[in-house]
Write an enzyme that holds these catalytic residues in place. Structure first.
Site, PDB file in Angstrom:
ATOM      1  N   LYS A  53      -9.665   4.021   8.095  1.00  0.00           N
ATOM      2  CA  LYS A  53      -8.638   4.487   7.151  1.00  0.00           C
ATOM      3  C   LYS A  53      -7.415   4.867   7.965  1.00  0.00           C
ATOM      4  CE  LYS A  53      -8.171   5.222   2.719  1.00  0.00           C
ATOM      5  NZ  LYS A  53      -8.891   4.603   1.590  1.00  0.00           N
ATOM      6  N   ASP A  99      -3.738   2.081  -0.440  1.00  0.00           N
ATOM      7  CA  ASP A  99      -4.371   3.279  -0.993  1.00  0.00           C
ATOM      8  C   ASP A  99      -3.218   4.024  -1.678  1.00  0.00           C
ATOM      9  OD1 ASP A  99      -7.088   4.885  -0.857  1.00  0.00           O
ATOM     10  OD2 ASP A  99      -5.561   6.385  -0.485  1.00  0.00           O
TER      11      ASP A  99
HETATM   12  P1  NDP Z   1      -1.465   5.076  -6.424  1.00  0.00           P
HETATM   13  O1  NDP Z   1      -0.526   5.575  -5.411  1.00  0.00           O
HETATM   14  O2  NDP Z   1      -1.233   3.747  -7.043  1.00  0.00           O
HETATM   15  O3  NDP Z   1      -1.600   6.130  -7.625  1.00  0.00           O
HETATM   16  C1  NDP Z   1      -1.999   7.430  -7.387  1.00  0.00           C
HETATM   17  C2  NDP Z   1      -1.968   8.195  -8.693  1.00  0.00           C
HETATM   18  O4  NDP Z   1      -2.557   9.476  -8.489  1.00  0.00           O
HETATM   19  C3  NDP Z   1      -0.554   8.461  -9.184  1.00  0.00           C
HETATM   20  O5  NDP Z   1      -0.564   8.577 -10.582  1.00  0.00           O
HETATM   21  C4  NDP Z   1      -0.239   9.806  -8.520  1.00  0.00           C
HETATM   22  O6  NDP Z   1       0.780  10.573  -9.157  1.00  0.00           O
HETATM   23  C5  NDP Z   1      -1.576  10.506  -8.629  1.00  0.00           C
HETATM   24  N1  NDP Z   1      -1.699  11.481  -7.538  1.00  0.00           N
HETATM   25  C6  NDP Z   1      -1.606  11.234  -6.214  1.00  0.00           C
HETATM   26  N2  NDP Z   1      -1.741  12.361  -5.515  1.00  0.00           N
HETATM   27  C7  NDP Z   1      -1.912  13.340  -6.420  1.00  0.00           C
HETATM   28  C8  NDP Z   1      -2.088  14.733  -6.316  1.00  0.00           C
HETATM   29  N3  NDP Z   1      -2.129  15.339  -5.119  1.00  0.00           N
HETATM   30  N4  NDP Z   1      -2.241  15.440  -7.474  1.00  0.00           N
HETATM   31  C9  NDP Z   1      -2.201  14.836  -8.674  1.00  0.00           C
HETATM   32  N5  NDP Z   1      -2.023  13.513  -8.827  1.00  0.00           N
HETATM   33  C10 NDP Z   1      -1.878  12.782  -7.720  1.00  0.00           C
HETATM   34  O7  NDP Z   1      -2.905   5.129  -5.728  1.00  0.00           O
HETATM   35  P2  NDP Z   1      -4.253   4.398  -6.150  1.00  0.00           P
HETATM   36  O8  NDP Z   1      -4.319   4.242  -7.620  1.00  0.00           O
HETATM   37  O9  NDP Z   1      -4.409   3.219  -5.285  1.00  0.00           O
HETATM   38  O10 NDP Z   1      -5.343   5.471  -5.667  1.00  0.00           O
HETATM   39  C11 NDP Z   1      -5.886   6.452  -6.515  1.00  0.00           C
HETATM   40  C12 NDP Z   1      -7.201   6.946  -5.952  1.00  0.00           C
HETATM   41  O11 NDP Z   1      -8.124   5.837  -5.864  1.00  0.00           O
HETATM   42  C13 NDP Z   1      -7.148   7.536  -4.553  1.00  0.00           C
HETATM   43  O12 NDP Z   1      -8.122   8.559  -4.454  1.00  0.00           O
HETATM   44  C14 NDP Z   1      -7.556   6.367  -3.673  1.00  0.00           C
HETATM   45  O13 NDP Z   1      -8.069   6.811  -2.435  1.00  0.00           O
HETATM   46  C15 NDP Z   1      -8.625   5.740  -4.534  1.00  0.00           C
HETATM   47  N6  NDP Z   1      -8.958   4.348  -4.260  1.00  0.00           N
HETATM   48  C16 NDP Z   1      -8.000   3.382  -4.255  1.00  0.00           C
HETATM   49  C17 NDP Z   1      -8.344   2.073  -4.041  1.00  0.00           C
HETATM   50  C18 NDP Z   1      -7.355   0.972  -4.103  1.00  0.00           C
HETATM   51  O14 NDP Z   1      -7.776  -0.185  -3.990  1.00  0.00           O
HETATM   52  N7  NDP Z   1      -6.079   1.213  -4.303  1.00  0.00           N
HETATM   53  C19 NDP Z   1      -9.735   1.695  -3.739  1.00  0.00           C
HETATM   54  C20 NDP Z   1     -10.680   2.778  -3.851  1.00  0.00           C
HETATM   55  C21 NDP Z   1     -10.276   4.048  -4.081  1.00  0.00           C
HETATM   56  P3  NDP Z   1       2.248  10.632  -8.510  1.00  0.00           P
HETATM   57  O15 NDP Z   1       2.819   9.279  -8.744  1.00  0.00           O
HETATM   58  O16 NDP Z   1       2.944  11.727  -9.221  1.00  0.00           O
HETATM   59  O17 NDP Z   1       2.050  10.917  -7.042  1.00  0.00           O
HETATM   60  O1  2IT Z   2     -10.588   3.600  -0.651  1.00  0.00           O
HETATM   61  C1  2IT Z   2     -10.655   2.354  -0.645  1.00  0.00           C
HETATM   62  O2  2IT Z   2     -11.731   1.760  -0.721  1.00  0.00           O
HETATM   63  C2  2IT Z   2      -9.400   1.604  -0.570  1.00  0.00           C
HETATM   64  N1  2IT Z   2      -8.331   2.204  -0.560  1.00  0.00           N
HETATM   65  C3  2IT Z   2      -9.426   0.098  -0.463  1.00  0.00           C
HETATM   66  C4  2IT Z   2      -9.658  -0.336   0.934  1.00  0.00           C
HETATM   67  C5  2IT Z   2      -9.546  -1.814   1.191  1.00  0.00           C
HETATM   68  O3  2IT Z   2      -9.642  -2.171   2.366  1.00  0.00           O
HETATM   69  O4  2IT Z   2      -9.349  -2.600   0.263  1.00  0.00           O
END
Ligand code: NDP
Ligand code: 2IT
Length: 451
Positions: free
Chosen positions: A131, A171
């Site tokens: 990461k 992420d």
């Molecule tokens: P994005 O940046 O696309 O979206 C994040 C969302 O969460 C936004 O709505 C953001 O609001 C909100 N957010 C972020 N930080 C906070 C906080 N501290 N408090 C409240 N709301 C918050 O990220 P992703 O959708 O990609 O990721 C979301 C989650 O999913 C994370 O935990 C990530 O680790 C996990 N994840 C992502 C993967 C991926 O493929 N993208 C894979 C597996 C897990 P704002 O815009 O106001 O910051």
């Molecule tokens: O938390 C996760 O699994 C991710 N942000 C995706 C990682 C990846 O390599 O696609």
């Protein structure tokens, strides 16, 4: 194995981890959740204890930290900090996302990297865990500022990654735009077009379904959980947090399966739409967030629904909760409110969104609780499929990738049930995911000698 010895084992191990890195509470939390559910298994299989596999797994193989200087649009010099945690390469090259958010520090990235190792193992694809990221905040930055930051970040990161070494992805704060700038800079520096990043654009080596994969996969996993009680998403009321990549596509899939999504949120607050966010309203959210980079409050203004300022969505009545924003967004009180309001399925799209008390409350209440490292593994799984397509120099169709994603999620669910079933028949998905993920990595480490 008696309870006392497993309790002692957990306490001793956590003292060891905490004394080595005292200032990393999120990392301690992630490790403790794993050790708690692995203790009996390890004590019953002492070969892993003798080889000190768990002590090795909490120690990253390598941590890279670097300076990221860049100039903003006014010509002012900004300095951020960049990281890559190369956690474990026992079953494949390091694989995991990059997070750009002001809260990023080494402890948070270590928690994410540690979870990623077990998650990637669950996908059954050959990927180790890593990461990275930066304390850079993409909010309120111009595209040019984001580009200059990404170019500076990649100028250093490019020395450490490669298609056979370490393959980052997105992420929080890192989506298609950022991956594009990062890939462009890598290609320029190395003069090679390889699958060094995943989540690439579809015209230049990306995979269909990768943007959808985490959200869709989370819902496919929840669908399997519901099936164990003879149920489905049809007419379920669903509370989703977040409005980013994972939340958007979780909502899309729930709507397709006949569920009603009543909440979404961002870091400023939540919207509550009791009539349900339908496909048209979701299209508005996607445009608001992905193109205009606006706030979720604007949805409440447009559709005349309630805006819960500075609140998370867990106080509303729902059957299913899909936390898809960030770590520790559900605390013990939130968990109690959810269960008291009739919520009986919690499936995590985010990484570690439920704090320690919340997890314990869900398990004690015997609701269906799917932890992130199993439920959100669809994102990295399709990243793995993107790597496969890049290696073959071929691109699969949407249907082909979606079918593979679905079968991977069904398989992860099955592994969780196989390893996580308690004597009373309740499936503890936390235990199931941790043991199933651990065994493959541990056996690979043992086979490779003292590494
Ligand atoms: P994005 O940046 O696309 O979206 C994040 C969302 O969460 C936004 O709505 C953001 O609001 C909100 N957010 C972020 N930080 C906070 C906080 N501290 N408090 C409240 N709301 C918050 O990220 P992703 O959708 O990609 O990721 C979301 C989650 O999913 C994370 O935990 C990530 O680790 C996990 N994840 C992502 C993967 C991926 O493929 N993208 C894979 C597996 C897990 P704002 O815009 O106001 O910051
Ligand atoms: O938390 C996760 O699994 C991710 N942000 C995706 C990682 C990846 O390599 O696609």
């Amino acid at each position: 194995m008696n309870t006392r010895s497993s309790k002692t084992f957990i306490t001793d191990f956590m003292n060891y981890v905490k004394s080595k890195d005292p200032g990393q509470p999120e990392f301690h939390q992630a490790v403790e959740e794993v050790v708690e559910t692995l203790a009996d298994f390890l004590l019953a299989n002492p070969r892993y204890l003798h080889a000190r596999i768990l002590e090795r797994m909490v120690e990253p193989e390598r941590i890279i930290q670097f300076r990221v200087p860049w100039a903003d649009d006014r010509g002012n010099i900004q300095i951020n900090r960049g990281y890559r945690i190369e956690m474990n390469s026992a079953i494949g090259p390091y694989k995991g996302g990059l997070r750009f958010h002001p809260t990023v520090n080494q402890g948070i990235l270590k928690f994410l990297a540690f979870e990623q190792v077990l998650k990637n193992s669950l996908t059954s694809l050959p990927m180790g865990g890593g990461k990275g990221g930066s304390d850079f905040d993409p909010k309120n930055k111009s595209d040019n500022e984001v580009m200059r930051f990404c170019q500076s970040f990649m100028s250093e990161l490019s020395r450490h990654i490669g298609q056979y070494t370490d393959v980052p992805a997105g992420d929080i704060g890192v989506g298609g735009r950022e991956i594009g700038f990062l890939f462009g800079q890598y290609k320029r520096l190395r003069n090679e077009f390889t699958g060094v990043l995943t989540g690439k654009g579809i015209e230049w080596g990306g995979s269909l379904i990768r943007p959808e994969a985490t959200g869709y996969g989370t819902v496919y996993f929840a669908q399997e959980m519901l099936k164990t009680r003879g149920d489905s998403f049809k007419d379920k009321v669903v509370a989703i947090s977040g409005s980013g990549n994972v939340a958007q596509f979780a909502a899309e899939k729930v709507i397709q399966l006949g569920g009603k999504v009543v909440t979404m949120s961002d870091s400023s607050g939540s919207i509550y739409d009791p009539d349900g966010i339908d496909a048209d309203k979701l299209a508005y959210i996607m445009e608001l967030k992905n193109i205009f980079r606006g706030r979720i409050r604007e949805y409440a203004e447009k559709y005349g629904v309630q805006y819960l300022d500075k609140q998370r969505p867990w106080s509303v009545k729902c059957d299913v909760a899909l936390p898809c924003a960030t770590q520790n967004e559900i605390n013990g009180d939130d968990a109690k409110a959810l269960v008291a309001n009739g919520c009986f399925v919690v499936t995590e799209g985010a990484n570690m969104p439920s704090d320690f008390d919340a997890v314990h409350h869900f398990l004690e209440s015997k609701i269906l609780y799917g932890p992130g490292k199993a439920a959100n593994a669809g994102g990295v799984a399709v990243s793995g499929l993107e790597m496969t397509q890049n290696s073959m120099r071929l691109a699969w169709s949407r249907e082909e990738v979606d079918t593979k994603l679905h079968s991977i999620m069904v398989n992860i669910h099955k592994m969780c049930v196989d390893y996580g079933k308690d004597t009373d028949g309740y499936t503890n998905y936390v235990k199931g995911a941790n043991i199933a993920g651990f065994v493959k990595v541990a056996n690979s480490m043992m086979a490779q000698g003292l590494v």
